[in-house]
Write a protein that holds these residues in place. Structure first.
Motif, PDB file in Angstrom:
ATOM      1  N   ASP A 328       0.718  -1.280   0.075  1.00 34.05           N
ATOM      2  CA  ASP A 328      -0.128   0.080   0.002  1.00 34.05           C
ATOM      3  C   ASP A 328       0.877   1.273  -0.318  1.00 34.05           C
ATOM      4  O   ASP A 328       2.047   1.279   0.562  1.00 34.05           O
ATOM      5  N   TYR A 329       0.372   2.329  -0.783  1.00 37.35           N
ATOM      6  CA  TYR A 329       0.951   3.544  -0.677  1.00 37.35           C
ATOM      7  C   TYR A 329      -0.196   4.547  -0.100  1.00 37.35           C
ATOM      8  O   TYR A 329      -0.994   4.726  -0.770  1.00 37.35           O
ATOM      9  N   MET A 330       0.052   5.275   0.787  1.00 34.80           N
ATOM     10  CA  MET A 330      -0.848   6.504   1.275  1.00 34.80           C
ATOM     11  C   MET A 330      -0.551   7.917   0.707  1.00 34.80           C
ATOM     12  O   MET A 330       0.541   8.283   0.696  1.00 34.80           O
ATOM     13  N   LEU A 331      -1.459   8.388  -0.212  1.00 34.67           N
ATOM     14  CA  LEU A 331      -1.265   9.684  -0.899  1.00 34.67           C
ATOM     15  C   LEU A 331      -1.892  10.738  -0.135  1.00 34.67           C
ATOM     16  O   LEU A 331      -3.022  10.896   0.181  1.00 34.67           O
ATOM     17  N   TYR A 332      -1.261  11.946   0.211  1.00 32.29           N
ATOM     18  CA  TYR A 332      -1.881  13.065   0.822  1.00 32.29           C
ATOM     19  C   TYR A 332      -1.192  14.328  -0.089  1.00 32.29           C
ATOM     20  O   TYR A 332       0.018  14.522  -0.292  1.00 32.29           O
TER      21      TYR A 332
END
Length: 390
Positions: A328-332
């Motif tokens: 998973d990669y969390m984008l902000y």
């Protein structure tokens, strides 16, 4: 009238031995057997001058048998095989086996070589010395036979991680029985061996139960044999082939550094490895739909003109015949000026810090100057303030 002088037992035995050696071939064996029977009837006395040593030899090599006399009196020496057949009588060889060759003959030694030794040559060989009484000593020839064949067999050519497989190693037809050791790479493992005996020969089979992991792929499993007839390491090996589920990693390929801000482009690359190589690599957005302006191309996810609605967790999934895995990669997404405001704030802090440092330095200099000034005018102030004396 003088009594006749009777010959001694050794003289009789020597005379009979010479007669047997000179007799025709058909009569020679009978005379030798008669000689041995007569020698056995002579009483045994004290002292043993005849010596020999046991011999250990590897199959196919040369064995040397030596009958040695400690105190020689020129008595006859002969060598017999385990069947009590005469190999050498003095320097004469009645036995037809040409593998026996005379190396040395003297009154103190009879040395004979036996070439191309086989397992059938094993046993007791007798040295006889025709003294009064006659003497006999024996040497034991032990034949070592190295394993004729070394085989390793793996239950499954290809295993799956976490699976337990059976590996067998067989060392055939050796004497004595071999010792089998197991290694996985440089690590020694413990197996279970069984020994089967047939006609004085030994076949050893060792079983190894091995639980494999993905790190074992391409690692050799080694069967090593230890045997007194083997110099160095006799071994055979098989390389493990282990299949395992994918391993997934996500790399941000754009922007290379800094914040992801509104209006910027954004790209992720999914790296998936496994055995077999994953054939399905997919992107999903966790708990939401993928943005309409997102572009999916194989392992790459590209989003142009980022905005706040793109915030979320993006997942790369990969699969092969063994299983599935994901990362998973969390984008902000930050405001478009978030980076600039941060830079301006950093500059303001730097300027303020510089001004404070200059002020502090100036005050220190002023204090030093004032201190030196008051130190020089201290006496004048004291004189002016003192009362006059009349």
């Amino acid at each position: 009238m003088a009594s006749p002088v009777l010959p001694s037992g050794s003289q009789c035995a020597a005379a009979a031995a010479v007669a047997a050696a000179a007799a025709p071939p058909g009569l020679r064996l009978r005379l030798l057997l008669l000689l041995l029977s007569a020698a056995a009837l002579i009483p045994t006395g004290d002292g043993q001058n005849l010596f020999t040593k046991d011999v250990t030899v590897i199959e196919g090599e040369v064995a040397t048998i030596s009958c040695q006399v400690n105190k020689s009196d020129d008595s006859v020496i002969q060598l017999l095989n385990p069947n009590r057949q005469t190999i050498y009588f003095r320097d004469f060889r009645p036995l037809k086996d040409s593998r026996f060759q005379l190396l040395n003959f003297s009154s103190s030694e009879l040395k004979v070589s036996l070439t191309n030794v086989s397992i059938s040559d094993e046993g007791r060989y007798f040295c006889q010395l025709y003294t009064d009484p006659p003497q006999e000593s024996y040497t034991t020839i032990t034949v070592l036979v190295p394993p004729r064949n070394l085989m390793i067999d793996i239950q499954k050519d290809t295993a799956v991680e976490g699976e337990e497989i059976e590996v067998n190693c067989t060392a055939m037809a050796s004497k004595p029985a071999t010792t089998i050791r197991w290694f996985k790479g440089n690590k020694e493992l413990k197996g279970k061996s069984e020994v089967e005996e047939w006609s004085d020969m030994y076949t050893v089979t060792s079983q190894l139960m091995l639980k494999v992991h993905k790190e074992d792929d391409g690692v050799p499993v080694i069967c090593q044999v230890e045997h007194p007839a083997v110099t160095g390491n006799l071994q055979t090996q098989r390389y493990l082939e282990v299949q395992y589920k994918p391993q997934v990693q996500i790399q941000m390929t754009y922007p290379l550094q800094g914040l992801t801000r509104e209006g910027d482009a954004f790209e992720l690359t999914c790296e998936a490895t496994g055995k077999p190589q994953p054939v399905m690599v997919t992107w999903v957005r966790v708990d939401d739909e993928m943005p309409q302006h997102a572009v999916l191309s194989g392992p790459n996810l590209f989003i142009n003109n980022l905005n706040k609605t793109d915030n979320g967790t993006y997942r790369c999934e990969a699969s092969n015949t063994v299983g599935k895995a994901h990362s998973d990669y969390m984008l902000y997404v930050y405001d478009s000026r978030a980076g600039e405001e941060g830079a301006i704030g950093a500059v303001d802090h730097a300027v303020i810090g510089g001004v404070v440092a200059v002020v502090v330095f100036a005050m220190l200099c002023l204090l030093i100057i004032l201190g030196r000034y008051f130190a020089r005018h201290k006496g004048l102030f004291s004189l002016t303030s003192s009362p006059r004396i009349k």
